[in-house]
Motif scaffolding. Structure first.
Motif, PDB file in Angstrom:
ATOM      1  N   ILE A 136     -20.263 -22.958  14.226  1.00  0.00           N
ATOM      2  CA  ILE A 136     -18.873 -22.823  14.683  1.00  0.00           C
ATOM      3  C   ILE A 136     -18.796 -22.008  15.967  1.00  0.00           C
ATOM      4  N   VAL A 137     -19.561 -20.897  16.023  1.00  0.00           N
ATOM      5  CA  VAL A 137     -19.538 -20.042  17.211  1.00  0.00           C
ATOM      6  C   VAL A 137     -20.047 -20.797  18.434  1.00  0.00           C
ATOM      7  N   LEU A 138     -21.154 -21.514  18.277  1.00  0.00           N
ATOM      8  CA  LEU A 138     -21.714 -22.255  19.410  1.00  0.00           C
ATOM      9  C   LEU A 138     -20.798 -23.398  19.832  1.00  0.00           C
ATOM     10  N   ALA A 139     -20.201 -24.079  18.849  1.00  0.00           N
ATOM     11  CA  ALA A 139     -19.290 -25.181  19.181  1.00  0.00           C
ATOM     12  C   ALA A 139     -18.045 -24.657  19.896  1.00  0.00           C
ATOM     13  N   CYS A 150     -25.414 -20.329   8.572  1.00  0.00           N
ATOM     14  CA  CYS A 150     -25.666 -21.403   9.533  1.00  0.00           C
ATOM     15  C   CYS A 150     -24.360 -22.047   9.986  1.00  0.00           C
ATOM     16  N   LEU A 151     -23.410 -22.145   9.072  1.00  0.00           N
ATOM     17  CA  LEU A 151     -22.105 -22.705   9.428  1.00  0.00           C
ATOM     18  C   LEU A 151     -21.403 -21.828  10.464  1.00  0.00           C
ATOM     19  N   VAL A 152     -21.532 -20.514  10.310  1.00  0.00           N
ATOM     20  CA  VAL A 152     -20.943 -19.582  11.284  1.00  0.00           C
ATOM     21  C   VAL A 152     -21.595 -19.774  12.650  1.00  0.00           C
ATOM     22  N   ILE A 153     -22.926 -19.898  12.682  1.00  0.00           N
ATOM     23  CA  ILE A 153     -23.641 -20.120  13.944  1.00  0.00           C
ATOM     24  C   ILE A 153     -23.153 -21.400  14.606  1.00  0.00           C
ATOM     25  N   VAL A 171     -30.429 -24.632  18.888  1.00  0.00           N
ATOM     26  CA  VAL A 171     -30.017 -23.703  17.831  1.00  0.00           C
ATOM     27  C   VAL A 171     -28.928 -24.341  16.966  1.00  0.00           C
ATOM     28  N   PHE A 172     -27.990 -25.025  17.595  1.00  0.00           N
ATOM     29  CA  PHE A 172     -26.913 -25.678  16.856  1.00  0.00           C
ATOM     30  C   PHE A 172     -27.467 -26.731  15.902  1.00  0.00           C
ATOM     31  N   LEU A 173     -28.382 -27.564  16.381  1.00  0.00           N
ATOM     32  CA  LEU A 173     -28.936 -28.629  15.550  1.00  0.00           C
ATOM     33  C   LEU A 173     -29.842 -28.081  14.449  1.00  0.00           C
TER      34      LEU A 173
END
Length: 249
Positions: A52-55, A47-50, A141-143
């Motif tokens: 970071i990628v979206l941010a 989830c942390l990777v997701i 998705v980020f939240l």
């Protein structure tokens, strides 16, 4: 998940978790009390990777990122001044049976609808050039990934049951705002001729947005607030939300 997703949808499958604290949005594995440094689980790292990628892609606003930061700060504030763990050496019981098949299905269903399919939708949008669709779906998705990450933190025995309730309720409430914006954006694409992808993608995006608005509205108003929150507070204030480690052994 959670969840996230299910009772909080923790992108979790029932067989993975023998001890898990559920809430309909993303549930997390409860780490055993060892007194050692807390390490992130594989689920949290994903989830942390997701996040970071979206941010890093620029599809997530500062406000959405601020929601994640605020949740962490406020969670520690509540655990210190409002809902401290009553006895530091105790292991808290889950509110619901983690081996429930219905609960397991709900978590899996919420994870698929709320996280896996939107991620595929965003990935496909990159290939289709549907930047508007991606931009609208990304905050949700980020939240949701942030919720799963924070639920993994909250199941530590350093936090009481009310803190575990705070995370899914807080994130679910914030995500309803982003979901409303996603739904409006999807509905406007066809009428204004701004559909960057195929006709099939347009309808898939609308179906996903409607499904997520329905799912997470029920999750908040049909489960978290009327069921999960009262039971958690009852356990916390009655002293039934925990038991000594020796008794568990």
């Amino acid at each position: 998940m959670s969840g996230g997703v299910g009772p909080t949808c923790d992108i979790t499958f029932p067989k993975e978790e023998q001890t898990l604290e559920t809430s309909p949005n993303i549930t997390s594995k409860t780490p055993k009390k060892t007194g050692k440094i807390f390490f992130l689980s594989l689920r949290q790292l994903n989830c942390l990777v997701i996040m970071i990628v979206l941010a890093a892609s620029g599809m997530v606003s500062l406000e959405d990122f601020g929601v994640f930061i605020f949740s962490a700060i406020y969670m520690f504030f509540l655990s210190k001044f409002a809902f401290p763990t009553k006895i530091p050496t105790i292991q808290q019981k889950p509110v619901f049976d983690p081996n429930s098949k219905i609960l397991g299905f709900y978590i899996f269903f919420a994870a698929v609808i709320g996280l896996f399919l939107p991620i595929l939708y965003i990935s496909h949008g990159i290939l289709e050039g549907d930047k508007e669709g991606i931009k609208a779906a990304a905050p949700h998705v980020f939240l949701l990934a942030s919720q799963v990450f924070m639920e993994g933190v909250s199941v530590s025995d350093r936090f009481s049951l009310p803190i575990r309730v705070f995370i899914p309720v807080f994130f679910n409430s914030c995500r309803l705002i982003t979901l409303k914006e996603w739904l409006i954006e999807e509905m406007m694409k066809g009428s204004e001729g701004r559909n960057g992808g195929s006709c099939a993608r347009l309808w898939v995006g609308r179906a996903l947005a409607v499904a997520n608005v329905t799912l997470w509205s029920y999750n908040l108003f049909g489960f978290l607030l009327p069921v999960y929150l009262p039971r958690s507070f009852k356990k916390y204030y009655s002293g039934n939300g925990s038991t000594t480690t020796s008794k568990e052994d």
